[in-house]
Motif scaffolding. Structure first.
Motif, short mmCIF file in Angstrom:
data_model
loop_
_atom_site.label_atom_id
_atom_site.label_comp_id
_atom_site.label_asym_id
_atom_site.label_seq_id
_atom_site.Cartn_x
_atom_site.Cartn_y
_atom_site.Cartn_z
N SER A 183 0.85 -1.19 0.00
CA SER A 183 0.00 0.00 0.00
C SER A 183 0.88 1.24 0.00
CB SER A 183 -0.91 0.01 1.23
OG SER A 183 -0.15 0.33 2.39
N ASP A 185 1.20 3.21 2.28
CA ASP A 185 1.76 3.38 3.63
C ASP A 185 2.82 2.35 3.98
OD1 ASP A 185 0.08 5.57 4.15
OD2 ASP A 185 -1.55 4.24 4.78
N ASN A 207 -5.14 -0.17 -2.88
CA ASN A 207 -5.81 0.31 -1.68
C ASN A 207 -6.50 -0.85 -0.97
OD1 ASN A 207 -8.20 -0.23 -3.05
ND2 ASN A 207 -8.85 1.91 -3.21
N SER A 208 -7.27 -0.56 0.05
CA SER A 208 -7.88 -1.62 0.86
C SER A 208 -8.89 -2.45 0.07
CB SER A 208 -8.57 -1.00 2.08
OG SER A 208 -9.57 -0.06 1.69
N TYR A 213 -3.31 1.51 -7.55
CA TYR A 213 -2.95 2.93 -7.57
C TYR A 213 -1.67 3.15 -8.38
CZ TYR A 213 -6.25 4.66 -4.03
OH TYR A 213 -7.37 5.06 -3.35
#
Length: 311
Positions: A183, A185, A207-208, A213
């Motif tokens: 991700s 992060d 993403n979750s 992305y």
């Protein structure tokens, strides 16, 4: 026995045309009219070699990623990283338990098909062209050809690639199970561990909900260490991607409904090293690499073809 579908027959004919082309051309033919070959002395420091690679637009990343992993695990030695020399790379591989790259090469006058087979057998993404120099009586490295250059050569010169219309979802070409992801992060060092453990060169960033992305590539690591971030690889993927060159071409995607005909079109027009397979909502389905494509065009239906030729 069911009759052969037209799409299957055309696929088989297209594959045969590509193989005949590869067998009729030698590795010299792939080389551009003008090219450079850069050879490093093993006494060169990693820092010096990295600068040369960047200045000449040549990025071979796996060795540098190994060095980063080594110093991350041995932080006391980080102060000496700029003095680290290329001839110590084998020691790093042993310390990390990483298999050294297989030494593989081919005579440039051999058929291009043989070069492709040798690349597949060694799982190499590139292969040096080595010829004998009668004057100095030792092997001479002429150049290096990559999977991308070979597939681009095919895409430009073999119109029969347009016959490869069977969809990826039917061929099951690519990787779809247990695909490594990260991700925005995720710490960069965690992604580096994934690259090394999986022996891959990129990780999709999702993403979750699994929507793609971006893609973090091994060359992104080079951008970081060029900027001196050896000891700060805990920064996130999102922060690292902001440091990319403005000229970064972006990611290439395809769907399970696409055939290799459209993918060869993409390879002909753009410098592609992999495609992320997504659905209509841009959710990740899998990853298609140049190795996957090369394996398919060389080996798909090979046994049946050999039996047909012998009968």
């Amino acid at each position: 026995m069911a009759s052969e579908r037209a799409i299957d027959r055309e696929e088989r004919q297209g594959l045969r045309a590509i193989r005949d082309f590869l067998k009729a051309r030698n590795s010299y033919d792939v080389l551009p009219l003008s090219f450079r070959l850069i050879i490093f002395d093993t006494s060169l420091s990693v820092k010096e070699s990295l600068n040369i690679l960047i200045q000449n637009g040549l990025l071979t990343t796996s060795d540098y990623i190994n060095v980063i992993q080594y110093y991350f695990q041995n932080p006391a030695a980080l102060d000496q990283i700029d003095q680290f020399r290329l001839d110590s790379l084998r020691e790093v591989e042993k310390a990390l338990g990483v298999a050294p790259p297989e030494t593989v090469s081919i005579d440039p006058e051999r058929p291009l098909y043989d070069a492709c087979r040798r690349m597949l057998e060694s799982r190499a993404r590139r292969i040096p062209l080595v010829t004998s120099d009668s004057q100095i009586e030792r092997p001479h490295v002429l150049s290096v050809i990559t999977q991308y250059r070979i597939l681009k050569f095919v895409a430009v010169n073999v119109p029969d690639t347009q016959q490869l219309r069977r969809p990826l979802g039917e061929l099951l070409l690519g990787s779809y199970d247990n695909v490594a992801t990260a991700s925005m992060d995720t710490p960069v060092i965690d992604v580096i561990h994934i690259l090394v453990e999986r022996s891959i060169s990129s990780v999709p960033i999702v993403n979750s909900e699994g929507v793609v992305y971006n893609v973090f590539e091994s060359v992104d690591v080079i951008t970081l260490i060029k900027g001196g971030f050896y000891d700060d690889l805990s920064l996130t993927v999102g922060e690292a991607l902001k440091k990319r060159s403005p000229g970064f071409p972006g990611i290439y995607t395809c769907s399970l409904n696409d055939g290799l005909d459209t993918i060869f079109d993409t390879i002909r027009k753009s410098r592609v090293h992999r495609l992320v397979v997504v659905d209509e909502h841009f959710k990740l389905k899998g990853v298609l690499t140049l190795s996957d494509i090369l394996h398919y065009i060389l080996l798909e239906g090979e046994n049946e073809e050999a039996l047909s030729a012998s009968s």
